[in-house]
Design a protein around this motif. Structure first.
Motif, PDB file in Angstrom:
ATOM      1  N   ILE A   1       0.860  -1.176   0.000  1.00 46.65           N
ATOM      2  CA  ILE A   1       0.000   0.000   0.000  1.00 46.65           C
ATOM      3  C   ILE A   1       0.902   1.233   0.000  1.00 46.65           C
ATOM      4  O   ILE A   1       1.818   1.337   0.822  1.00 46.65           O
ATOM      5  CB  ILE A   1      -0.916   0.039   1.247  1.00 46.65           C
ATOM      6  N   TYR A   2       0.628   2.161  -0.910  1.00 48.44           N
ATOM      7  CA  TYR A   2       1.339   3.427  -0.993  1.00 48.44           C
ATOM      8  C   TYR A   2       0.401   4.481  -0.407  1.00 48.44           C
ATOM      9  O   TYR A   2      -0.668   4.725  -0.957  1.00 48.44           O
ATOM     10  CB  TYR A   2       1.698   3.752  -2.448  1.00 48.44           C
ATOM     11  N   ALA A   3       0.789   5.065   0.724  1.00 48.80           N
ATOM     12  CA  ALA A   3      -0.092   5.990   1.447  1.00 48.80           C
ATOM     13  C   ALA A   3       0.314   7.437   1.191  1.00 48.80           C
ATOM     14  O   ALA A   3       1.503   7.773   1.172  1.00 48.80           O
ATOM     15  CB  ALA A   3      -0.038   5.685   2.943  1.00 48.80           C
ATOM     16  N   PHE A   4      -0.694   8.286   1.027  1.00 54.63           N
ATOM     17  CA  PHE A   4      -0.504   9.708   0.752  1.00 54.63           C
ATOM     18  C   PHE A   4      -1.391  10.543   1.662  1.00 54.63           C
ATOM     19  O   PHE A   4      -2.485  10.119   2.027  1.00 54.63           O
ATOM     20  CB  PHE A   4      -0.889  10.031  -0.709  1.00 54.63           C
ATOM     21  N   LEU A   5      -0.927  11.732   1.983  1.00 53.99           N
ATOM     22  CA  LEU A   5      -1.736  12.742   2.655  1.00 53.99           C
ATOM     23  C   LEU A   5      -2.267  13.658   1.565  1.00 53.99           C
ATOM     24  O   LEU A   5      -1.493  14.138   0.727  1.00 53.99           O
ATOM     25  CB  LEU A   5      -0.877  13.534   3.646  1.00 53.99           C
ATOM     26  N   ALA A   6      -3.578  13.858   1.529  1.00 58.56           N
ATOM     27  CA  ALA A   6      -4.214  14.709   0.515  1.00 58.56           C
ATOM     28  C   ALA A   6      -4.812  15.924   1.221  1.00 58.56           C
ATOM     29  O   ALA A   6      -5.696  15.780   2.070  1.00 58.56           O
ATOM     30  CB  ALA A   6      -5.302  13.927  -0.215  1.00 58.56           C
ATOM     31  N   GLN A   7      -4.313  17.109   0.876  1.00 55.41           N
ATOM     32  CA  GLN A   7      -4.773  18.335   1.535  1.00 55.41           C
ATOM     33  C   GLN A   7      -5.289  19.336   0.508  1.00 55.41           C
ATOM     34  O   GLN A   7      -5.226  19.095  -0.688  1.00 55.41           O
ATOM     35  CB  GLN A   7      -3.628  18.947   2.341  1.00 55.41           C
ATOM     36  N   ASP A   8      -5.781  20.468   1.024  1.00 59.10           N
ATOM     37  CA  ASP A   8      -6.376  21.503   0.179  1.00 59.10           C
ATOM     38  C   ASP A   8      -7.477  20.899  -0.692  1.00 59.10           C
ATOM     39  O   ASP A   8      -7.493  21.048  -1.916  1.00 59.10           O
ATOM     40  CB  ASP A   8      -5.321  22.192  -0.698  1.00 59.10           C
ATOM     41  N   LEU A   9      -8.398  20.200  -0.043  1.00 57.87           N
ATOM     42  CA  LEU A   9      -9.483  19.536  -0.764  1.00 57.87           C
ATOM     43  C   LEU A   9     -10.520  20.532  -1.253  1.00 57.87           C
ATOM     44  O   LEU A   9     -10.818  21.513  -0.576  1.00 57.87           O
ATOM     45  CB  LEU A   9     -10.195  18.523   0.136  1.00 57.87           C
TER      46      LEU A   9
END
Length: 182
Positions: A123-131
């Protein structure tokens, strides 16, 4: 070479099942310590997952029906890495399809094996911001039964500790992202 690899000696291999998302095979191996045996493995192309955070600091999750668990569980948006697609491309597509949000800022959190006792899936995990909420989100896959839900980090942590059904990759990714959540 992938993370953590120390290859065994392959003595015999047979494909047991080839599916649309993964394969299942059985192999006779000699392990690095010399022991021999037959092992089953789910061969998976990998998955990408996002921990999406709204400008108000809410986490965007989905409550998804999963036939294997015979119920609905909380998950961060995620999906299988398709052929000729990077994990970053996968999760950008999946977050829009599953939640109806688009992220303006991305940060890689890390990668980890999902279930190394029987699968090679990473699993490659990312933080997604400025939605931003999309006016016209892409259609969800026909086989997905999910609803978007918002939690504060504290609410999600309480849900985890209370034993609400939440998948392990989401729990792991939440704690990877926790230092970045304000």
């Amino acid at each position: 070479m992938s993370i953590g690899q120390e290859l065994p000696q392959l003595l015999k291999q047979r494909l047991f099942y080839q599916g649309r998302k993964f394969n299942f095979d059985v192999a006779t191996l000699r392990l690095p310590n010399g022991s021999e045996g037959e092992w089953e493995c789910i061969r998976h192309p990998g998955g990408a997952l996002a921990v999406p955070v709204t400008p108000e600091g809410k986490l965007v999750l989905v409550r998804q029906y999963r036939f294997a668990t015979k119920g609905r569980i909380l998950e961060f948006p995620a999906g299988t890495v398709e052929i000729n697609e990077s994990p970053a491309e996968t999760i950008k597509r999946e977050i829009e399809e599953e939640t109806g949000y688009r992220a303006g800022k991305w940060q890689k959190l890390g990668q980890f094996f999902l279930a190394p006792g029987y699968s090679d899936e990473i699993i490659y995990a990312f933080l997604a911001q400025d939605l931003e909420k999309l006016e016209k989100p892409p259609a969800q896959d026909d086989d997905e039964d999910l609803e978007t839900v918002l939690f504060t980090p504290e609410e999600l942590e309480k849900a985890i500790l209370a034993g609400e059904p939440i998948d392990a990759k989401s729990i792991s990714s939440f704690f990877l992202a926790r230092p970045f959540l304000t």
